[in-house]
Design a protein around this motif. Structure first.
Motif, short mmCIF file in Angstrom:
data_model
loop_
_atom_site.label_atom_id
_atom_site.label_comp_id
_atom_site.label_asym_id
_atom_site.label_seq_id
_atom_site.Cartn_x
_atom_site.Cartn_y
_atom_site.Cartn_z
N GLY A 39 0.97 -1.23 -0.07
CA GLY A 39 0.00 -0.09 -0.10
C GLY A 39 0.93 1.27 0.03
N TYR A 40 0.27 2.35 0.33
CA TYR A 40 0.99 3.70 0.27
C TYR A 40 0.25 4.43 1.17
N ALA A 41 1.11 5.39 1.86
CA ALA A 41 0.60 6.45 2.70
C ALA A 41 -0.08 7.70 1.86
N GLU A 42 -1.20 8.11 2.71
CA GLU A 42 -1.89 9.15 2.02
C GLU A 42 -2.15 10.08 2.93
N GLY A 43 -2.25 11.49 2.78
CA GLY A 43 -2.68 12.32 3.65
C GLY A 43 -3.96 13.30 3.07
N GLU A 44 -4.65 13.87 4.17
CA GLU A 44 -5.81 14.57 3.93
C GLU A 44 -5.76 15.86 4.71
N PRO A 45 -5.16 16.65 3.80
CA PRO A 45 -4.89 18.03 4.52
C PRO A 45 -6.11 18.99 4.68
N VAL A 46 -5.79 19.84 5.59
CA VAL A 46 -6.94 20.95 5.87
C VAL A 46 -6.32 22.13 5.18
N TYR A 47 -7.06 22.76 4.11
CA TYR A 47 -6.84 24.02 3.29
C TYR A 47 -7.25 25.03 3.98
N LYS A 243 -3.34 8.45 6.69
CA LYS A 243 -3.75 6.98 6.63
C LYS A 243 -3.02 6.22 5.50
N VAL A 244 -3.30 5.06 5.47
CA VAL A 244 -2.69 3.92 4.60
C VAL A 244 -3.75 3.41 3.96
N ARG A 245 -3.51 3.48 2.29
CA ARG A 245 -4.45 2.60 1.54
C ARG A 245 -3.68 1.57 0.81
N PHE A 246 -4.32 0.44 0.90
CA PHE A 246 -3.93 -0.84 0.42
C PHE A 246 -4.87 -1.68 -0.18
N PHE A 247 -4.61 -2.59 -0.92
CA PHE A 247 -5.44 -3.47 -1.83
C PHE A 247 -5.39 -5.02 -1.25
N VAL A 248 -6.50 -5.29 -0.83
CA VAL A 248 -6.70 -6.87 -0.54
C VAL A 248 -7.43 -7.74 -1.44
N PRO A 249 -6.71 -8.93 -1.95
CA PRO A 249 -7.58 -9.99 -2.92
C PRO A 249 -8.84 -10.15 -1.93
N GLN A 250 -9.95 -10.39 -2.97
CA GLN A 250 -11.13 -10.96 -2.28
C GLN A 250 -10.90 -12.10 -1.51
N ALA A 251 -10.11 -12.94 -1.97
CA ALA A 251 -10.15 -14.30 -1.15
C ALA A 251 -9.64 -14.00 0.50
N GLN A 252 -8.88 -12.83 0.59
CA GLN A 252 -8.12 -12.67 1.89
C GLN A 252 -9.05 -11.54 2.45
N LEU A 253 -10.26 -11.07 1.82
CA LEU A 253 -10.97 -9.83 2.63
C LEU A 253 -11.34 -10.28 4.13
N ALA A 254 -11.67 -11.42 4.34
CA ALA A 254 -12.16 -12.01 5.66
C ALA A 254 -11.20 -11.67 6.80
N THR A 255 -10.00 -11.48 6.49
CA THR A 255 -8.70 -11.29 7.41
C THR A 255 -8.71 -10.01 7.77
N VAL A 256 -9.46 -9.08 7.27
CA VAL A 256 -9.30 -7.49 7.57
C VAL A 256 -10.65 -6.72 7.39
N PRO A 257 -11.56 -7.16 8.43
CA PRO A 257 -12.85 -6.47 8.47
C PRO A 257 -12.54 -5.14 8.96
N LEU A 317 4.45 8.63 9.04
CA LEU A 317 3.99 8.49 7.60
C LEU A 317 4.24 9.51 6.76
N GLN A 318 4.60 9.33 5.60
CA GLN A 318 4.86 10.59 4.69
C GLN A 318 3.81 10.23 3.40
N PRO A 319 3.18 11.09 3.26
CA PRO A 319 1.95 10.87 1.81
C PRO A 319 3.06 10.39 0.67
#
Length: 331
Positions: A39-47, A243-257, A317-319
């Motif tokens: 995954g990768y780190a992402e930022g939600e800044p306040v403008y 925050k961190v955004r990452f992608f999980v295969p459908q078969a492993q989705l139950a491990t990260v509810p 974490l850095q965006p």
């Protein structure tokens, strides 16, 4: 003979033990490893922006600075607003004074004049009454004609009317303004007060302060530039916005509810960071090419977001930074 049989038996036992160890080794090697996702780190800044337009007179922070809540970020030229504020304040005071004035009668000096006029009118009434009585006596004695008595009676009535007029003026002078006049004056005073509040609000908008603690990640304007209303001048990234955004295969989705704990690792971040899943996309999507790897070949994945549990971890974490994500149970 017995030794020969015992030797064979020992050989069979050693062979079985070797096979058992080999099976255990194969099982250990073929056991499925704990899942890990890229995954990768992402930022939600306040403008930070002002609700009014103006010329940027001061930029109090720069990119990379850490700011606290309530700290000054930038200032617009407020000379025009201050002048408008002084004018609105003067108008509000004038309207309030007029409203208070309608609640009072005439000034004491004016009332004193009316009282003196009333006293004078009373004296004229007494003189006119005495003159009427004198003329009536002369008429009874035959020294004057009836017309003289009639004239004295008319003078008395005029004096009494004058006294009544002055008395009414005095009573009216002691009364406040009429209800409608007072309501109008009070409405004008309220309107002036609201106009002053609007100017005060615009003046407050000229200086913007940080609504949250964080790091200034970018500035978009420089002092001297004209800033349109609502145009961001800079961006502040709070710890809660990382925050961190990452992608999980459908078969492993139950491990990260949703709400599950995960561990985040990145180059140069030190110890893994505890995080919690804050979002699970309801729609699967095809694997983005940027995360193709030898261990992730599923074509359908689900976007998941996780936020660090501690603010100090979030600041690590850095965006845009690549991050590895694993279930917390695998640590």
């Amino acid at each position: 003979m017995l030794d020969h049989h015992l030797g064979k038996r020992r050989s069979r036992l050693r062979a079985r033990a070797a096979l058992l160890l080999a099976a255990l080794s194969v099982a250990a090697c073929t056991r499925e490893a704990a899942p890990a996702w890229a995954g990768y780190a992402e930022g939600e800044p306040v403008y930070a922006a002002a609700a009014v337009a103006g010329r940027l007179s001061r930029l109090a922070v720069r990119g990379g600075d850490m700011v606290n809540e309530g700290q000054l970020l930038f200032q617009l030229d407020d000379s025009l607003e201050r002048a408008a504020g002084a004018e609105a304040e003067a108008r509000a005071r004038s309207a309030a004074a007029q409203a208070r004035n309608t609640e009072k009668g005439r000034r004491r000096e004016e009332l004193a004049i009316l009282e003196a006029q009333l006293e004078q009118a009373g004296t004229q009434v007494e003189l006119a009454r005495s003159e009427l009585q004198r003329q009536q006596q002369l008429l009874a004695q035959g020294f004057v004609q009836r017309a003289r008595v009639d004239d004295a009676a008319l003078a008395l009535r005029q004096a009494e009317a004058r006294r009544a007029e002055v008395a009414a003026s005095l009573r009216s002078g002691k009364l406040p303004a009429r209800v409608d006049e007072r309501a109008s004056a009070e409405a004008l005073a309220a309107a002036a007060s609201q106009a002053r509040a609007q100017v005060d609000w615009r003046l407050a908008q000229m200086s913007q302060r940080a609504t949250t603690a964080g790091q200034v990640i970018d500035t978009y304007r420089e002092p001297g530039e004209w800033i349109a209303a609502g145009t961001p001048v800079l961006a502040v990234l709070p710890a809660s916005g990382r925050k961190v955004r990452f992608f999980v295969p459908q078969a492993q989705l139950a491990t990260v509810p949703l709400g599950a704990n995960v561990l985040l690792s990145c180059d140069g971040c030190g110890e893994p960071m505890a995080a919690r899943v804050s979002f699970v996309s309801p729609r699967p999507e095809y694997t983005p090419p940027v995360i193709y790897s030898g261990t992730q070949r599923a074509k359908l994945v689900v976007l998941i977001e996780a936020r660090p549990l501690r603010a100090e971890d979030a600041r690590r974490l850095q965006p845009g930074q690549p991050v590895d994500v694993r279930p917390a149970a695998s640590s």
